[in-house]
Write a protein that holds these residues in place. Structure first.
Motif, PDB file in Angstrom:
ATOM      1  N   ALA A  86       0.830  -1.213   0.000  1.00  0.00           N
ATOM      2  CA  ALA A  86       0.000   0.000   0.000  1.00  0.00           C
ATOM      3  C   ALA A  86       0.864   1.263   0.000  1.00  0.00           C
ATOM      4  O   ALA A  86       0.561   2.242  -0.681  1.00  0.00           O
ATOM      5  CB  ALA A  86      -0.923  -0.015   1.210  1.00  0.00           C
ATOM      6  N   ASN A  87       1.977   1.225   0.754  1.00  0.00           N
ATOM      7  CA  ASN A  87       2.831   2.408   0.834  1.00  0.00           C
ATOM      8  C   ASN A  87       3.491   2.692  -0.518  1.00  0.00           C
ATOM      9  O   ASN A  87       3.558   3.831  -0.971  1.00  0.00           O
ATOM     10  CB  ASN A  87       3.881   2.188   1.935  1.00  0.00           C
ATOM     11  N   LEU A  88       3.950   1.628  -1.176  1.00  0.00           N
ATOM     12  CA  LEU A  88       4.586   1.823  -2.484  1.00  0.00           C
ATOM     13  C   LEU A  88       3.568   2.386  -3.483  1.00  0.00           C
ATOM     14  O   LEU A  88       3.869   3.304  -4.253  1.00  0.00           O
ATOM     15  CB  LEU A  88       5.160   0.492  -2.999  1.00  0.00           C
TER      16      LEU A  88
ATOM     17  N   PRO B  87       9.953  -7.930  -0.098  1.00  0.00           N
ATOM     18  CA  PRO B  87      11.080  -7.103   0.353  1.00  0.00           C
ATOM     19  C   PRO B  87      11.433  -5.987  -0.646  1.00  0.00           C
ATOM     20  O   PRO B  87      11.718  -4.857  -0.238  1.00  0.00           O
ATOM     21  CB  PRO B  87      12.234  -8.105   0.483  1.00  0.00           C
ATOM     22  N   ALA B  88      11.382  -6.301  -1.934  1.00  0.00           N
ATOM     23  CA  ALA B  88      11.723  -5.274  -2.922  1.00  0.00           C
ATOM     24  C   ALA B  88      10.690  -4.146  -2.894  1.00  0.00           C
ATOM     25  O   ALA B  88      11.038  -2.961  -2.984  1.00  0.00           O
ATOM     26  CB  ALA B  88      11.810  -5.897  -4.317  1.00  0.00           C
ATOM     27  N   GLN B  89       9.434  -4.497  -2.732  1.00  0.00           N
ATOM     28  CA  GLN B  89       8.383  -3.456  -2.687  1.00  0.00           C
ATOM     29  C   GLN B  89       8.566  -2.557  -1.465  1.00  0.00           C
ATOM     30  O   GLN B  89       8.499  -1.335  -1.561  1.00  0.00           O
ATOM     31  CB  GLN B  89       7.002  -4.103  -2.584  1.00  0.00           C
ATOM     32  N   VAL B  90       8.812  -3.196  -0.313  1.00  0.00           N
ATOM     33  CA  VAL B  90       8.946  -2.430   0.931  1.00  0.00           C
ATOM     34  C   VAL B  90      10.170  -1.508   0.841  1.00  0.00           C
ATOM     35  O   VAL B  90      10.117  -0.338   1.238  1.00  0.00           O
ATOM     36  CB  VAL B  90       9.073  -3.418   2.120  1.00  0.00           C
ATOM     37  N   ALA B  91      11.259  -2.047   0.287  1.00  0.00           N
ATOM     38  CA  ALA B  91      12.492  -1.253   0.200  1.00  0.00           C
ATOM     39  C   ALA B  91      12.290  -0.049  -0.714  1.00  0.00           C
ATOM     40  O   ALA B  91      12.700   1.073  -0.380  1.00  0.00           O
ATOM     41  CB  ALA B  91      13.633  -2.126  -0.321  1.00  0.00           C
ATOM     42  N   LEU B  92      11.640  -0.246  -1.843  1.00  0.00           N
ATOM     43  CA  LEU B  92      11.457   0.880  -2.762  1.00  0.00           C
ATOM     44  C   LEU B  92      10.502   1.913  -2.165  1.00  0.00           C
ATOM     45  O   LEU B  92      10.713   3.123  -2.316  1.00  0.00           O
ATOM     46  CB  LEU B  92      10.968   0.386  -4.116  1.00  0.00           C
ATOM     47  N   ALA B  93       9.494   1.435  -1.457  1.00  0.00           N
ATOM     48  CA  ALA B  93       8.565   2.381  -0.808  1.00  0.00           C
ATOM     49  C   ALA B  93       9.344   3.254   0.178  1.00  0.00           C
ATOM     50  O   ALA B  93       9.184   4.480   0.212  1.00  0.00           O
ATOM     51  CB  ALA B  93       7.454   1.624  -0.103  1.00  0.00           C
ATOM     52  N   GLN B  94      10.212   2.609   0.974  1.00  0.00           N
ATOM     53  CA  GLN B  94      11.047   3.336   1.955  1.00  0.00           C
ATOM     54  C   GLN B  94      11.930   4.357   1.269  1.00  0.00           C
ATOM     55  O   GLN B  94      12.056   5.493   1.699  1.00  0.00           O
ATOM     56  CB  GLN B  94      12.013   2.343   2.624  1.00  0.00           C
TER      57      GLN B  94
END
Ligand code: PLP
Length: 472
Positions: A151-153, A349-356
């Motif tokens: 959702a964040n991404l 993990p890739a989605q969370v990292a890019l969102a961050q």
């Protein structure tokens, strides 16, 4: 962006567009300071920056002169391909795989690659963000991040659309494994085997391969190297062949580098709306512009949800992370179900990292520096082609991206050039892989997204000699 960077960018753009040509004198610091209404030190800093980028140089007691930029080589004069009235059963895969296989060889100078150099990306910064975000990852996020995705991404991507002046709701975005998956899902959502798809010619070979794989037929509409698809020819094709979808690259097309103007995008969407044909818009290069703002996606002119806008981080931030997306329009449900029944979700993990990473800020700074490097590289490449390639060579100088579409002298066989170049440790992408008809036999696509050095220059000199030897 700082004031001096803005000034440097605007001068670099004038150089790139040929308003300022090599050898032209720049205004004195005093003149520029008065005409631009900035301090002399801002002008000095801008000139230093342009000097560092190799675009201008100082001559003792004479001032600054343009040292890069517009070449004497004819640009973009080639006639666009003829409209092929017939539908084509697409059959390019063998040739494309052969060429792609050959250009993946290590140590080969990758002018045929579709990716820019990995050294141009903030990979260690991304790796740190990846490590910290994965450590903080909610154990349930692998479930939460199933399609449509994190959702964040999706919110961060929606924010970027907003900054570019487009309203796309986060709910309309589905995260995919790169843009290629997004494009394929769109294709499957709107077409069945035997249907016809309207594509441009030349086009990205993966579009041809997708069409081939799904058992579709293609109608190829000619595209101009500077301003893209021919809309008159497109209307004829829409009338005659009743395609189920249209797959186009609107910004810095691969391989041409062409860019559709806003007016043309508006007319394109109006035409497709008239015939109720969905547009699969492939926009993976839109962030790599050399002008003053990101070119608008055609989706901005869509009022009926007919445009599926596909993009990714592969070309501008995180190659290998395989994170892309589609802003779906009216096809949301169909695409989400296809995603769930094919690959379920993109990597959590890739989605969370890019969102961050996007949330932290710094993406735009990285993009600015990437665009600078690409622009400087483009100038170096065009100068070297002018210097080393035989008479009769023509090329288009795009306003963004990292491809040059080079027309070799008439009768030079690009597949032959590719074979000899490879034997010399250089890859290129030959024209025939970009067309269902295997046309464009005397064209090559060169990738200037690699750090300029003596090896690259030598490879262009070798390519020029090969082309000269093969000129009838
Ligand atoms: C025009 C175009 N669209 C899509 C893609 C695929 O993008 P991704 O790597 O995000 O799947 C490429 C990659 O070469 C491309 O050139």
């Amino acid at each position: 962006m700082k004031l001096y960077e803005q000034l440097a960018d605007s001068i670099a753009q004038s150089i790139q567009e040929g308003v300022l040509c090599r050898g032209d004198k720049l205004p004195s610091v005093r003149q520029a300071s008065a005409s631009r209404n900035v301090s002399p030190s801002t002008v000095f800093q801008a000139y230093y920056l342009l000097e560092a980028r190799g675009l201008i140089s100082a001559r003792e007691r004479s001032g600054y002169f343009v040292s890069g930029g517009a070449t004497g080589m004819p640009t973009s004069p080639e006639p666009i391909a003829q409209m092929n009235e017939e539908l084509t059963q697409v059959d390019v895969s063998e040739l494309v795989f052969e060429v792609l296989e050959s250009i993946r060889v290590k140590n080969v100078i990758p002018l045929g690659s579709a990716f820019p150099s990995p050294l141009l990306f903030p990979l260690s910064n991304l790796a740190r963000t990846m490590a910290s975000s994965v450590q903080m990852m909610d154990p349930w996020s692998s479930v939460d991040n199933l399609s449509p995705g994190d959702a964040n991404l999706r919110r961060q991507i929606a924010l970027r659309y907003m900054i570019d002046g487009l309203h796309v709701a986060a709910d309309e975005i589905i995260i995919t494994n790169g843009a290629l998956e997004a494009l394929n899902l769109c294709l499957m959502a709107v077409a069945r085997p035997g249907d016809t798809i309207l594509i441009e010619s030349p086009t990205f070979y993966a579009a041809l391969q997708s069409i081939e794989r799904v058992g579709l037929r293609a109608v190829e509409v000619p595209s101009h190297p500077r301003d893209g698809i021919d809309l008159n020819a497109m209307e004829l094709a829409l009338e005659r062949h009743k395609p189920k979808a249209c797959w186009l690259m609107t910004n810095f097309q691969n391989p041409l580098g062409s860019l559709l103007s806003d007016e043309k995008k508006k007319a394109l969407v109006a035409l497709l709306t008239k015939y109720q044909v969905p547009l699969i818009e492939d926009d993976v290069y839109g962030e790599l512009y050399f002008g003053d703002k990101r070119p608008t996606p055609a989706k901005a002119f869509d009022t009926e949800g007919l445009v599926m806008h596909c993009s990714s981080f592969s070309k501008c931030l995180a190659p290998g992370y395989r994170v892309g997306w589609v802003a779906t329009g009216r096809y949301s449900k169909a695409i989400e179900r296809l995603k769930l029944t094919t690959t379920l979700s993109a990597s959590a993990p890739a989605q969370v990292a890019l969102a961050q990473y996007l949330q932290k800020g710094g993406y735009d700074k990285h993009l600015r520096s990437l665009r600078h490097t690409l622009l400087v590289n483009q100038i170096k490449f065009t100068e070297a082609i002018e210097r080393y390639f035989p008479d009769g060579t023509r090329l288009t100088v795009p306003q963004g991206g990292y491809f040059l579409w080079v027309k070799l002298p008439d009768g030079v066989n690009a597949l032959e050039v590719q074979r000899i170049a490879l034997a010399n440790g250089i890859s290129i992408a030959p024209g025939p892989i970009f067309s269902a008809q295997k046309g464009f036999t005397d064209y090559v696509r060169l990738n200037y997204g690699h750090i300029w050095d003596a090896r690259i220059e030598a490879s262009l000199s070798t390519l020029g000699s090969i082309a000269r030897d093969l000129t009838p």
